[in-house]
Design a protein around this motif. Structure first.
Motif, PDB file in Angstrom:
ATOM      1  N   TRP A  16       0.838  -1.200   0.000  1.00  0.00           N
ATOM      2  CA  TRP A  16       0.000   0.000   0.000  1.00  0.00           C
ATOM      3  C   TRP A  16       0.872   1.250   0.000  1.00  0.00           C
ATOM      4  O   TRP A  16       0.953   1.977   1.005  1.00  0.00           O
ATOM      5  CB  TRP A  16      -0.934  -0.002   1.208  1.00  0.00           C
ATOM      6  N   GLU A  18       0.438   4.140  -1.146  1.00  0.00           N
ATOM      7  CA  GLU A  18      -0.277   5.409  -0.941  1.00  0.00           C
ATOM      8  C   GLU A  18      -0.609   5.653   0.539  1.00  0.00           C
ATOM      9  O   GLU A  18      -0.976   6.753   0.929  1.00  0.00           O
ATOM     10  CB  GLU A  18      -1.570   5.429  -1.766  1.00  0.00           C
ATOM     11  N   GLN A  20      -0.243   6.509   4.336  1.00  0.00           N
ATOM     12  CA  GLN A  20       0.631   7.323   5.187  1.00  0.00           C
ATOM     13  C   GLN A  20       0.686   6.653   6.559  1.00  0.00           C
ATOM     14  O   GLN A  20      -0.348   6.496   7.212  1.00  0.00           O
ATOM     15  CB  GLN A  20       0.091   8.749   5.313  1.00  0.00           C
ATOM     16  N   GLY A  43       5.765   7.103   2.186  1.00  0.00           N
ATOM     17  CA  GLY A  43       4.621   7.257   3.081  1.00  0.00           C
ATOM     18  C   GLY A  43       4.887   6.883   4.528  1.00  0.00           C
ATOM     19  O   GLY A  43       3.992   6.950   5.361  1.00  0.00           O
TER      20      GLY A  43
END
Length: 125
Positions: A16, A18, A20, A43
């Motif tokens: 993942w 993306e 954060q 991230g």
């Protein structure tokens, strides 16, 4: 100790990108590995929770002062013996370079958590 083991983040960050992620409690005693993961994944971010400023890990200070200023986020931690008075009493002696402080104290958190800056009030006329 398993939640502090940074290697467990590697697969999550890879699957993942993306996402954060802000780690808490410092990844101690695996701080060197944490720095490598911080470099690897855009991230992934490090917070200083659970540490009095005089005990911030040397690897994190070095990382922040060199190429990781945008990855380190201030976090207080109100626990027995770690009061805000103590944290803010020790914080000015943390050996961050001048360019790191604004990012560490505010800008990184505002960016990562998507906090919209509040404009200053208009001066009275």
């Amino acid at each position: 100790m398993a939640p502090q083991l940074p290697i467990l983040l590697d697969e999550v960050c890879w699957f993942w990108p993306e996402l954060q992620i802000v780690v808490r409690h410092g990844a101690d005693p695996w701080t060197e590995l944490m720095v490598k993961l911080l470099l690897k994944y855009p991230g992934l971010h490090y917070s200083t929770s659970a540490f009095a400023p005089k005990y911030y890990p040397e690897e994190i200070i070095r990382f922040a002062n060199s190429r990781g200023a945008e990855k380190i986020i201030y976090a207080g931690y109100y626990a027995a013996g770690l009061t805000l008075d103590r944290i803010f009493g020790e914080l000015p002696r943390a050996p961050f370079r001048d360019h790191v402080w604004p990012q560490f104290l505010r800008e990184n958190a505002a960016r990562v958590f998507d906090i919209v800056p509040v404009p200053p009030p208009e001066p009275p006329t």
